[in-house]
Design a protein around this motif. Sequence first.
Motif, PDB file in Angstrom:
ATOM      1  N   LEU A  57      -8.291  16.858   6.026  1.00 27.53           N
ATOM      2  CA  LEU A  57      -7.149  16.798   5.105  1.00 27.53           C
ATOM      3  C   LEU A  57      -5.829  16.927   5.851  1.00 27.53           C
ATOM      4  O   LEU A  57      -4.832  16.275   5.518  1.00 27.53           O
ATOM      5  N   ASP A  58      -5.819  17.780   6.877  1.00 29.66           N
ATOM      6  CA  ASP A  58      -4.588  18.017   7.634  1.00 29.66           C
ATOM      7  C   ASP A  58      -4.199  16.830   8.511  1.00 29.66           C
ATOM      8  O   ASP A  58      -3.099  16.817   9.078  1.00 29.66           O
ATOM      9  N   ASP A  59      -5.089  15.849   8.643  1.00 35.92           N
ATOM     10  CA  ASP A  59      -4.777  14.669   9.452  1.00 35.92           C
ATOM     11  C   ASP A  59      -3.896  13.671   8.711  1.00 35.92           C
ATOM     12  O   ASP A  59      -3.378  12.732   9.315  1.00 35.92           O
ATOM     13  N   ILE A  60      -3.737  13.849   7.408  1.00 31.77           N
ATOM     14  CA  ILE A  60      -2.898  12.946   6.621  1.00 31.77           C
ATOM     15  C   ILE A  60      -1.485  13.511   6.554  1.00 31.77           C
ATOM     16  O   ILE A  60      -1.274  14.629   6.071  1.00 31.77           O
ATOM     17  N   GLU A  61      -0.530  12.768   7.047  1.00 29.24           N
ATOM     18  CA  GLU A  61       0.872  13.167   6.972  1.00 29.24           C
ATOM     19  C   GLU A  61       1.537  12.294   5.906  1.00 29.24           C
ATOM     20  O   GLU A  61       1.997  11.176   6.187  1.00 29.24           O
ATOM     21  N   TRP A  62       1.563  12.815   4.689  1.00 26.44           N
ATOM     22  CA  TRP A  62       1.987  12.018   3.545  1.00 26.44           C
ATOM     23  C   TRP A  62       3.442  11.590   3.655  1.00 26.44           C
ATOM     24  O   TRP A  62       3.783  10.439   3.337  1.00 26.44           O
ATOM     25  N   ARG A  63       4.320  12.480   4.070  1.00 26.13           N
ATOM     26  CA  ARG A  63       5.749  12.135   4.136  1.00 26.13           C
ATOM     27  C   ARG A  63       6.020  11.043   5.158  1.00 26.13           C
ATOM     28  O   ARG A  63       6.835  10.145   4.934  1.00 26.13           O
ATOM     29  N   ALA A  64       5.336  11.116   6.281  1.00 26.32           N
ATOM     30  CA  ALA A  64       5.529  10.109   7.332  1.00 26.32           C
ATOM     31  C   ALA A  64       4.708   8.853   7.061  1.00 26.32           C
ATOM     32  O   ALA A  64       4.949   7.811   7.679  1.00 26.32           O
ATOM     33  N   GLY A  65       3.733   8.954   6.161  1.00 32.01           N
ATOM     34  CA  GLY A  65       2.868   7.811   5.892  1.00 32.01           C
ATOM     35  C   GLY A  65       1.980   7.486   7.077  1.00 32.01           C
ATOM     36  O   GLY A  65       1.731   6.309   7.372  1.00 32.01           O
ATOM     37  N   GLU A  66       1.495   8.525   7.754  1.00 31.36           N
ATOM     38  CA  GLU A  66       0.687   8.335   8.958  1.00 31.36           C
ATOM     39  C   GLU A  66      -0.624   9.106   8.873  1.00 31.36           C
ATOM     40  O   GLU A  66      -0.736  10.095   8.140  1.00 31.36           O
ATOM     41  N   LEU A  67      -1.574   8.622   9.646  1.00 30.82           N
ATOM     42  CA  LEU A  67      -2.883   9.266   9.736  1.00 30.82           C
ATOM     43  C   LEU A  67      -3.179   9.568  11.195  1.00 30.82           C
ATOM     44  O   LEU A  67      -2.985   8.708  12.061  1.00 30.82           O
TER      45      LEU A  67
END
Length: 201
Positions: A57-67
Amino acid sequence: MAQRYAARLPRHLAPEQVEAVLAAVRSDPRFGRRNHAMILLLARLGLRAPVVIAIQLDDIEWRAGELIIRGKGQRHDRVPIPPDVGEALADYIRHDRVSTSRALFVSTRVPHGPFKDGQVLNAILKDAFARCGVKPPCPYVGSHVLRHSLATNLVRQAASLDEVRDVLRHRSRASTLIYAKVDIEGLRSIAQTWPSMGGAE
């Protein structure tokens, strides 16, 4: 008998076949949202099955739109999340995911733990092929078929081999050279004219 490395063309699906398989996965009334998100990661980002299973779950950076992709040899890469992948991930997390595990994808069975290996993705694909009527390009249905399909279709859309290498995160350029064989127009431009009778010395 000599066996040349990568002598065959990459086993792949046409873009419309990929979309048919994705639609079949999504239509599963029981696990459709979770399975669709997993298979989209294979189809859109060219990830390997073990990498998908290992996503946290922590691998998803929602604000940056990156994985954050945790690859071989402790190698970590940041890749942009395509809009449809982001929507599928959010849809799955919001509606279906129930677990205390930090693994992104978890089993629906109590205690809702992470999957042990990537074989679950092969099973999902095998079922999707059967339901949508698309014939697999090889007898064994493995998740690598979507990775090969992504790379092959990128080359056919005029992507360079270096661009394909970046998408697939190959360490060696030699690993990407297999896809040069599907660049028919590029191969035609360098092909020698077949000698006619009396034209060769």
